[in-house]
Write an enzyme that holds these catalytic residues in place. Structure first.
Site, PDB file in Angstrom:
ATOM      1  N   CYS A   1       0.861  -1.175   0.000  1.00  0.00           N
ATOM      2  CA  CYS A   1       0.000   0.000   0.000  1.00  0.00           C
ATOM      3  C   CYS A   1       0.899   1.226   0.000  1.00  0.00           C
ATOM      4  O   CYS A   1       1.720   1.408   0.906  1.00  0.00           O
ATOM      5  CB  CYS A   1      -0.914   0.005   1.209  1.00  0.00           C
ATOM      6  SG  CYS A   1      -1.872   1.538   1.383  1.00  0.00           S
TER       7      CYS A   1
ATOM      8  N   CYS B   1      -0.818   6.718   6.192  1.00  0.00           N
ATOM      9  CA  CYS B   1      -1.909   6.022   6.885  1.00  0.00           C
ATOM     10  C   CYS B   1      -1.354   4.735   7.460  1.00  0.00           C
ATOM     11  O   CYS B   1      -0.728   3.950   6.746  1.00  0.00           O
ATOM     12  CB  CYS B   1      -3.058   5.723   5.924  1.00  0.00           C
ATOM     13  SG  CYS B   1      -4.396   4.750   6.664  1.00  0.00           S
TER      14      CYS B   1
ATOM     15  N   CYS C   1      -3.972   0.037   8.656  1.00  0.00           N
ATOM     16  CA  CYS C   1      -3.752  -1.399   8.421  1.00  0.00           C
ATOM     17  C   CYS C   1      -2.412  -1.787   9.043  1.00  0.00           C
ATOM     18  O   CYS C   1      -1.396  -1.908   8.362  1.00  0.00           O
ATOM     19  CB  CYS C   1      -3.781  -1.702   6.923  1.00  0.00           C
ATOM     20  SG  CYS C   1      -5.380  -1.412   6.164  1.00  0.00           S
TER      21      CYS C   1
ATOM     22  N   CYS D   1      -7.504   4.422  -1.665  1.00  0.00           N
ATOM     23  CA  CYS D   1      -7.292   3.320  -0.722  1.00  0.00           C
ATOM     24  C   CYS D   1      -7.706   1.998  -1.359  1.00  0.00           C
ATOM     25  O   CYS D   1      -8.852   1.847  -1.819  1.00  0.00           O
ATOM     26  CB  CYS D   1      -8.095   3.555   0.552  1.00  0.00           C
ATOM     27  SG  CYS D   1      -8.069   2.160   1.706  1.00  0.00           S
TER      28      CYS D   1
ATOM     29  N   ASN E   1     -25.235 -10.797  18.883  1.00  0.00           N
ATOM     30  CA  ASN E   1     -24.197 -10.178  18.045  1.00  0.00           C
ATOM     31  C   ASN E   1     -23.980  -8.760  18.560  1.00  0.00           C
ATOM     32  O   ASN E   1     -24.365  -7.785  17.905  1.00  0.00           O
ATOM     33  CB  ASN E   1     -24.642 -10.186  16.572  1.00  0.00           C
ATOM     34  CG  ASN E   1     -23.550  -9.695  15.641  1.00  0.00           C
ATOM     35  OD1 ASN E   1     -22.386  -9.631  15.997  1.00  0.00           O
ATOM     36  ND2 ASN E   1     -23.943  -9.312  14.444  1.00  0.00           N
TER      37      ASN E   1
ATOM     38  N   CYS F   1     -17.071  -9.306  17.675  1.00  0.00           N
ATOM     39  CA  CYS F   1     -15.976  -8.606  17.009  1.00  0.00           C
ATOM     40  C   CYS F   1     -14.867  -8.259  17.987  1.00  0.00           C
ATOM     41  O   CYS F   1     -13.913  -7.567  17.631  1.00  0.00           O
ATOM     42  CB  CYS F   1     -16.494  -7.336  16.322  1.00  0.00           C
ATOM     43  SG  CYS F   1     -17.193  -6.119  17.471  1.00  0.00           S
TER      44      CYS F   1
END
Length: 379
Positions: free
Chosen positions: A3, A11, A14, A87, A311, A338
Protein backbone atom coordinates in the site's frame (compact mmCIF):
# COMPACT_ATOMS: atom_id res chain seq x y z
CA UNK A 1 0.06 -6.71 0.15
CA UNK A 2 1.64 -3.35 -0.70
CA UNK A 3 0.00 0.00 0.00
CA UNK A 4 1.58 3.28 -1.10
CA UNK A 5 -0.15 5.18 1.70
CA UNK A 6 1.26 2.83 4.35
CA UNK A 7 4.73 2.82 2.80
CA UNK A 8 4.79 6.61 2.80
CA UNK A 9 3.62 6.77 6.42
CA UNK A 10 0.45 8.64 5.44
CA UNK A 11 -1.91 6.02 6.88
CA UNK A 12 -1.14 3.30 9.40
CA UNK A 13 -4.66 1.98 9.94
CA UNK A 14 -3.75 -1.40 8.42
CA UNK A 15 -1.20 -2.08 11.12
CA UNK A 16 -0.17 -5.58 9.96
CA UNK A 17 -0.46 -5.10 6.21
CA UNK A 18 3.24 -5.88 5.71
CA UNK A 19 2.82 -9.38 7.15
CA UNK A 20 2.17 -12.21 4.70
CA UNK A 21 -1.55 -12.90 4.78
CA UNK A 22 -1.10 -16.48 5.94
CA UNK A 23 0.77 -15.16 8.98
CA UNK A 24 -1.97 -12.61 9.68
CA UNK A 25 -4.59 -15.35 9.73
CA UNK A 26 -2.49 -17.70 11.84
CA UNK A 27 -1.79 -14.95 14.36
CA UNK A 28 -5.47 -14.14 14.75
CA UNK A 29 -6.38 -17.80 15.22
CA UNK A 30 -3.68 -18.16 17.88
CA UNK A 31 -4.94 -15.03 19.62
CA UNK A 32 -8.54 -16.18 19.93
CA UNK A 33 -7.54 -19.71 20.96
CA UNK A 34 -5.32 -18.31 23.71
CA UNK A 35 -8.14 -16.08 24.99
CA UNK A 36 -10.55 -19.02 25.08
CA UNK A 37 -8.00 -21.64 26.13
CA UNK A 38 -9.90 -22.39 29.33
CA UNK A 39 -12.65 -24.04 27.31
CA UNK A 40 -10.99 -27.35 26.50
CA UNK A 41 -13.92 -28.87 24.61
CA UNK A 42 -14.08 -26.04 22.08
CA UNK A 43 -13.53 -27.45 18.58
CA UNK A 44 -12.32 -24.94 16.00
CA UNK A 45 -13.27 -25.04 12.33
CA UNK A 46 -10.69 -23.67 9.86
CA UNK A 47 -10.64 -19.86 9.78
CA UNK A 48 -12.38 -18.11 6.90
CA UNK A 49 -9.96 -16.00 4.86
CA UNK A 50 -10.91 -12.71 3.22
CA UNK A 51 -9.66 -10.87 0.20
CA UNK A 52 -6.93 -8.46 1.29
CA UNK A 53 -8.12 -5.60 -0.88
CA UNK A 54 -11.29 -4.53 -2.66
CA UNK A 55 -13.48 -5.92 0.14
CA UNK A 56 -14.54 -2.89 2.17
CA UNK A 57 -18.11 -1.92 1.26
CA UNK A 58 -18.14 1.36 3.16
CA UNK A 59 -15.93 4.46 2.95
CA UNK A 60 -15.92 6.90 5.87
CA UNK A 61 -14.06 9.85 4.42
CA UNK A 62 -13.15 12.94 6.42
CA UNK A 63 -13.38 15.96 4.11
CA UNK A 64 -10.64 18.57 4.52
CA UNK A 65 -8.89 21.18 2.40
CA UNK A 66 -10.98 23.68 0.46
CA UNK A 67 -14.10 23.48 -1.68
CA UNK A 68 -11.91 23.94 -4.78
CA UNK A 69 -9.36 21.36 -3.67
CA UNK A 70 -10.96 18.92 -1.23
CA UNK A 71 -9.14 15.99 0.35
CA UNK A 72 -11.09 12.81 1.15
CA UNK A 73 -9.52 10.56 3.75
CA UNK A 74 -8.49 10.90 7.37
CA UNK A 75 -7.10 13.45 9.79
CA UNK A 76 -3.38 13.23 10.39
CA UNK A 77 -1.69 13.53 13.80
CA UNK A 78 -1.74 17.34 13.62
CA UNK A 79 -5.35 17.47 12.37
CA UNK A 80 -4.20 17.93 8.80
CA UNK A 81 -6.11 16.26 6.00
CA UNK A 82 -4.69 13.09 4.43
CA UNK A 83 -6.24 12.21 1.07
CA UNK A 84 -6.92 8.46 0.76
CA UNK A 85 -9.33 8.35 -2.15
CA UNK A 86 -7.27 5.57 -3.80
CA UNK A 87 -7.29 3.32 -0.72
CA UNK A 88 -7.12 -0.26 -2.09
CA UNK A 89 -9.37 -1.67 0.66
CA UNK A 90 -12.52 -0.19 -0.85
CA UNK A 91 -14.68 -2.01 -3.37
CA UNK A 92 -14.06 -1.05 -7.01
CA UNK A 93 -17.32 0.92 -7.16
CA UNK A 94 -16.31 3.06 -4.19
CA UNK A 95 -12.83 3.63 -5.60
CA UNK A 96 -14.36 4.82 -8.87
CA UNK A 97 -16.90 7.06 -7.11
CA UNK A 98 -14.59 8.99 -4.77
CA UNK A 99 -12.96 11.21 -7.45
CA UNK A 100 -16.46 11.98 -8.77
CA UNK A 101 -17.55 12.98 -5.28
CA UNK A 102 -14.49 15.20 -4.85
CA UNK A 103 -15.47 17.01 -8.05
CA UNK A 104 -19.05 17.32 -6.74
CA UNK A 105 -17.80 19.00 -3.54
CA UNK A 106 -16.17 21.66 -5.71
CA UNK A 107 -19.13 22.03 -8.07
CA UNK A 108 -21.62 22.45 -5.21
CA UNK A 109 -19.30 24.78 -3.28
CA UNK A 110 -19.29 22.64 -0.13
CA UNK A 111 -16.74 24.07 2.30
CA UNK A 112 -14.92 21.32 4.21
CA UNK A 113 -15.05 21.59 7.98
CA UNK A 114 -11.81 22.94 9.46
CA UNK A 115 -11.39 21.10 12.76
CA UNK A 116 -8.77 23.38 14.39
CA UNK A 117 -10.65 26.57 13.44
CA UNK A 118 -14.15 25.09 13.86
CA UNK A 119 -15.28 26.56 10.55
CA UNK A 120 -16.84 25.11 7.43
CA UNK A 121 -19.74 22.78 6.74
CA UNK A 122 -18.92 19.39 5.19
CA UNK A 123 -17.47 16.99 7.76
CA UNK A 124 -17.70 13.52 6.17
CA UNK A 125 -18.74 11.66 3.07
CA UNK A 126 -20.10 8.20 3.91
CA UNK A 127 -20.43 5.90 0.92
CA UNK A 128 -21.69 2.29 0.87
CA UNK A 129 -21.73 -0.10 -2.09
CA UNK A 130 -24.08 -3.07 -2.38
CA UNK A 131 -23.09 -6.41 -3.97
CA UNK A 132 -25.10 -5.31 -7.04
CA UNK A 133 -23.07 -2.12 -7.46
CA UNK A 134 -25.64 0.33 -6.10
CA UNK A 135 -24.45 3.16 -3.87
CA UNK A 136 -25.74 4.96 -0.80
CA UNK A 137 -24.20 8.38 -0.10
CA UNK A 138 -24.49 10.45 3.06
CA UNK A 139 -23.22 14.01 3.51
CA UNK A 140 -22.44 14.78 7.16
CA UNK A 141 -22.85 18.54 7.59
CA UNK A 142 -22.51 20.98 10.44
CA UNK A 143 -25.74 22.76 9.46
CA UNK A 144 -28.55 22.67 6.95
CA UNK A 145 -27.16 25.67 5.02
CA UNK A 146 -25.57 23.70 2.12
CA UNK A 147 -28.56 21.37 1.58
CA UNK A 148 -30.14 23.55 -1.11
CA UNK A 149 -26.90 23.50 -3.13
CA UNK A 150 -26.64 19.72 -2.79
CA UNK A 151 -30.22 19.35 -4.03
CA UNK A 152 -29.54 21.69 -6.96
CA UNK A 153 -26.51 19.73 -8.19
CA UNK A 154 -27.74 16.25 -7.26
CA UNK A 155 -29.20 15.40 -10.72
CA UNK A 156 -25.77 15.95 -12.25
CA UNK A 157 -24.19 13.70 -9.64
CA UNK A 158 -26.70 10.95 -10.42
CA UNK A 159 -25.78 11.30 -14.10
CA UNK A 160 -22.11 10.90 -13.20
CA UNK A 161 -22.79 7.99 -10.83
CA UNK A 162 -25.67 5.96 -12.34
CA UNK A 163 -25.50 3.46 -9.47
CA UNK A 164 -26.32 6.13 -6.89
CA UNK A 165 -29.58 4.92 -5.34
CA UNK A 166 -29.90 6.59 -1.94
CA UNK A 167 -28.62 10.05 -0.92
CA UNK A 168 -29.12 11.78 2.41
CA UNK A 169 -27.76 14.53 4.62
CA UNK A 170 -26.91 13.93 8.25
CA UNK A 171 -26.67 16.95 10.54
CA UNK A 172 -23.92 16.91 13.16
CA UNK A 173 -23.65 20.46 14.56
CA UNK A 174 -21.42 19.64 17.53
CA UNK A 175 -17.65 19.96 17.56
CA UNK A 176 -16.71 16.58 18.96
CA UNK A 177 -15.47 13.19 17.81
CA UNK A 178 -18.91 11.81 16.95
CA UNK A 179 -19.34 10.67 13.38
CA UNK A 180 -22.98 11.60 12.87
CA UNK A 181 -25.96 13.31 14.45
CA UNK A 182 -29.53 12.22 15.04
CA UNK A 183 -31.25 14.10 12.21
CA UNK A 184 -31.21 12.60 8.70
CA UNK A 185 -32.64 14.36 5.62
CA UNK A 186 -33.42 12.03 2.72
CA UNK A 187 -32.79 13.54 -0.72
CA UNK A 188 -33.92 10.65 -2.96
CA UNK A 189 -37.12 8.70 -3.47
CA UNK A 190 -35.31 5.48 -2.56
CA UNK A 191 -34.97 5.06 1.21
CA UNK A 192 -32.94 1.86 1.40
CA UNK A 193 -29.95 0.21 -0.20
CA UNK A 194 -30.54 -3.44 -1.02
CA UNK A 195 -27.72 -5.67 0.28
CA UNK A 196 -27.97 -9.14 -1.26
CA UNK A 197 -26.46 -11.61 1.24
CA UNK A 198 -26.77 -15.31 0.40
CA UNK A 199 -30.47 -15.87 -0.35
CA UNK A 200 -31.65 -12.87 1.70
CA UNK A 201 -32.01 -9.27 0.52
CA UNK A 202 -31.29 -7.02 3.47
CA UNK A 203 -32.23 -3.34 3.41
CA UNK A 204 -29.97 -0.60 4.75
CA UNK A 205 -31.33 2.79 5.66
CA UNK A 206 -28.83 5.64 6.03
CA UNK A 207 -28.28 5.15 9.76
CA UNK A 208 -28.34 1.34 9.74
CA UNK A 209 -25.29 -0.68 10.76
CA UNK A 210 -23.92 -3.37 8.47
CA UNK A 211 -20.68 -5.32 8.42
CA UNK A 212 -18.05 -3.62 6.25
CA UNK A 213 -17.02 -6.89 4.57
CA UNK A 214 -20.01 -8.29 2.68
CA UNK A 215 -18.40 -11.62 1.77
CA UNK A 216 -17.44 -12.32 5.38
CA UNK A 217 -20.92 -11.28 6.55
CA UNK A 218 -22.38 -13.88 4.19
CA UNK A 219 -20.05 -16.54 5.63
CA UNK A 220 -20.98 -15.49 9.17
CA UNK A 221 -24.71 -15.85 8.52
CA UNK A 222 -24.21 -19.21 6.78
CA UNK A 223 -22.27 -20.55 9.77
CA UNK A 224 -24.91 -19.37 12.22
CA UNK A 225 -27.67 -20.87 10.08
CA UNK A 226 -25.87 -24.23 9.90
CA UNK A 227 -25.52 -24.49 13.68
CA UNK A 228 -29.12 -23.47 14.29
CA UNK A 229 -30.31 -26.09 11.79
CA UNK A 230 -28.40 -28.77 13.70
CA UNK A 231 -29.90 -27.73 17.03
CA UNK A 232 -33.38 -27.37 15.45
CA UNK A 233 -34.89 -25.08 18.14
CA UNK A 234 -38.59 -24.30 18.14
CA UNK A 235 -37.96 -20.72 19.29
CA UNK A 236 -35.08 -18.28 18.74
CA UNK A 237 -34.25 -14.78 19.92
CA UNK A 238 -31.87 -12.69 17.83
CA UNK A 239 -30.61 -10.01 20.23
CA UNK A 240 -28.81 -7.00 18.72
CA UNK A 241 -30.41 -8.13 15.47
CA UNK A 242 -29.53 -5.04 13.42
CA UNK A 243 -31.25 -5.20 10.02
CA UNK A 244 -32.20 -8.85 10.60
CA UNK A 245 -29.27 -10.76 9.12
CA UNK A 246 -29.22 -13.68 11.55
CA UNK A 247 -32.99 -13.71 12.20
CA UNK A 248 -33.87 -14.01 8.51
CA UNK A 249 -31.20 -16.63 7.90
CA UNK A 250 -32.29 -18.95 10.73
CA UNK A 251 -36.05 -18.76 10.07
CA UNK A 252 -37.73 -22.09 9.36
CA UNK A 253 -41.27 -23.50 9.18
CA UNK A 254 -42.70 -24.03 12.64
CA UNK A 255 -40.03 -21.88 14.32
CA UNK A 256 -40.66 -18.55 16.01
CA UNK A 257 -37.86 -15.99 15.68
CA UNK A 258 -37.87 -12.68 17.55
CA UNK A 259 -35.34 -10.00 16.61
CA UNK A 260 -34.60 -7.20 19.08
CA UNK A 261 -32.63 -4.08 18.12
CA UNK A 262 -32.39 -0.68 19.81
CA UNK A 263 -32.54 1.17 16.48
CA UNK A 264 -36.11 1.60 15.22
CA UNK A 265 -34.70 2.38 11.77
CA UNK A 266 -32.90 -0.97 11.66
CA UNK A 267 -36.08 -2.75 12.77
CA UNK A 268 -38.02 -1.09 9.96
CA UNK A 269 -35.38 -2.35 7.52
CA UNK A 270 -35.60 -5.89 8.93
CA UNK A 271 -39.38 -5.89 8.62
CA UNK A 272 -39.15 -4.69 5.02
CA UNK A 273 -36.75 -7.51 4.16
CA UNK A 274 -39.03 -10.08 5.80
CA UNK A 275 -42.12 -8.78 4.04
CA UNK A 276 -40.41 -8.69 0.65
CA UNK A 277 -39.30 -12.30 1.06
CA UNK A 278 -42.91 -13.21 1.84
CA UNK A 279 -44.33 -14.16 5.22
CA UNK A 280 -45.38 -17.57 3.87
CA UNK A 281 -41.90 -18.43 2.57
CA UNK A 282 -39.21 -20.31 4.54
CA UNK A 283 -41.09 -20.02 7.81
CA UNK A 284 -41.01 -16.23 7.85
CA UNK A 285 -44.55 -16.14 9.23
CA UNK A 286 -42.94 -16.83 12.61
CA UNK A 287 -40.44 -13.93 12.42
CA UNK A 288 -41.13 -10.75 14.35
CA UNK A 289 -38.97 -7.72 15.12
CA UNK A 290 -39.22 -5.09 17.83
CA UNK A 291 -37.24 -2.01 18.79
CA UNK A 292 -35.79 -2.13 22.28
CA UNK A 293 -32.79 -2.77 24.47
CA UNK A 294 -31.64 -6.39 24.27
CA UNK A 295 -30.87 -6.75 27.97
CA UNK A 296 -34.12 -5.11 29.07
CA UNK A 297 -36.09 -7.34 26.73
CA UNK A 298 -34.51 -10.52 28.12
CA UNK A 299 -34.88 -9.47 31.75
CA UNK A 300 -38.52 -8.53 31.24
CA UNK A 301 -39.60 -11.65 29.32
CA UNK A 302 -41.83 -14.24 30.97
CA UNK A 303 -40.38 -17.20 29.08
CA UNK A 304 -37.00 -18.01 27.55
CA UNK A 305 -36.49 -19.39 24.02
CA UNK A 306 -34.69 -22.59 23.09
CA UNK A 307 -31.80 -20.72 21.45
CA UNK A 308 -30.47 -17.16 21.59
CA UNK A 309 -28.32 -15.46 18.96
CA UNK A 310 -26.27 -12.50 20.21
CA UNK A 311 -24.20 -10.18 18.04
CA UNK A 312 -23.30 -7.33 20.41
CA UNK A 313 -21.05 -4.31 19.92
CA UNK A 314 -17.40 -4.48 20.97
CA UNK A 315 -18.22 -4.16 24.68
CA UNK A 316 -19.97 -7.55 24.61
CA UNK A 317 -23.30 -8.48 26.17
CA UNK A 318 -22.17 -7.39 29.63
CA UNK A 319 -22.79 -8.81 33.11
CA UNK A 320 -26.58 -8.38 33.25
CA UNK A 321 -27.36 -10.24 30.05
CA UNK A 322 -24.63 -12.81 30.72
CA UNK A 323 -26.19 -13.43 34.11
CA UNK A 324 -29.65 -13.79 32.61
CA UNK A 325 -28.39 -16.27 30.00
CA UNK A 326 -26.63 -18.26 32.72
CA UNK A 327 -29.81 -18.56 34.79
CA UNK A 328 -32.38 -18.67 31.99
CA UNK A 329 -32.39 -22.33 31.03
CA UNK A 330 -31.72 -21.45 27.37
CA UNK A 331 -30.27 -24.58 25.80
CA UNK A 332 -28.00 -23.05 23.18
CA UNK A 333 -26.44 -19.67 22.36
CA UNK A 334 -24.83 -18.58 19.10
CA UNK A 335 -22.47 -15.75 20.02
CA UNK A 336 -20.96 -13.62 17.24
CA UNK A 337 -18.26 -11.26 18.49
CA UNK A 338 -15.98 -8.61 17.01
CA UNK A 339 -13.96 -8.47 20.25
CA UNK A 340 -12.70 -11.78 21.58
CA UNK A 341 -11.60 -10.17 24.86
CA UNK A 342 -15.16 -9.14 25.78
CA UNK A 343 -16.35 -12.53 24.52
CA UNK A 344 -13.97 -14.25 26.94
CA UNK A 345 -15.30 -12.14 29.83
CA UNK A 346 -18.90 -12.93 28.94
CA UNK A 347 -18.18 -16.67 28.65
CA UNK A 348 -16.59 -16.63 32.11
CA UNK A 349 -19.88 -15.26 33.46
CA UNK A 350 -21.86 -18.11 31.84
CA UNK A 351 -20.16 -21.30 33.12
CA UNK A 352 -23.27 -23.42 32.51
CA UNK A 353 -23.13 -22.61 28.80
CA UNK A 354 -20.15 -24.50 27.40
CA UNK A 355 -18.62 -23.39 24.08
CA UNK A 356 -18.43 -26.44 21.85
CA UNK A 357 -17.62 -25.00 18.40
CA UNK A 358 -15.92 -21.91 17.14
CA UNK A 359 -14.83 -20.26 13.92
CA UNK A 360 -12.83 -17.17 13.12
CA UNK A 361 -13.83 -15.01 10.14
CA UNK A 362 -11.31 -12.43 8.94
CA UNK A 363 -13.76 -9.55 8.70
CA UNK A 364 -10.95 -6.98 8.99
CA UNK A 365 -7.85 -8.14 7.08
CA UNK A 366 -4.54 -6.27 7.49
CA UNK A 367 -5.50 -5.31 11.06
CA UNK A 368 -5.45 -7.19 14.35
CA UNK A 369 -9.25 -7.32 14.43
CA UNK A 370 -11.51 -10.19 13.40
CA UNK A 371 -14.96 -11.70 13.94
CA UNK A 372 -15.43 -14.94 15.85
CA UNK A 373 -18.59 -17.02 16.21
CA UNK A 374 -19.06 -19.71 18.86
CA UNK A 375 -21.83 -22.19 19.66
CA UNK A 376 -22.63 -22.61 23.36
CA UNK A 377 -24.44 -25.61 24.81
CA UNK A 378 -25.87 -25.87 28.30
CA UNK A 379 -24.00 -28.41 30.43
Amino acid sequence: MECAYFAAGRCRSCSIIEQPYSRQLTGKQQHVQELLAGHGDLAWSPPVASRQFGFRNKAKMVVTGTADHPALGILGPHLEGVDLRECPLHTPGIQAALPVLAAFVSRAGLTPYDVPRRRGELKYLLLTESPDGELMLRFVLRSQEPVARIRKHLPGLVDDLPGLAVVSVNLQPEHKAVLEGEREILLTDRETLRMRVNDVDLHLRPQSFFQTNTEMAAELYRQGRAWVREVAPASVWDLYCGVGGFALHVAAPGRTVTGIEVSAEAVASAELSRDELGRDERGLAGVEFAAGDATAYALGAEDAPDLVVVNPPRRGVGPELSGWLEDSGVGHVVYSSCNAESLARDLAAMPSLRPTRGRLLDMFPNTGHYEVIVLLERC
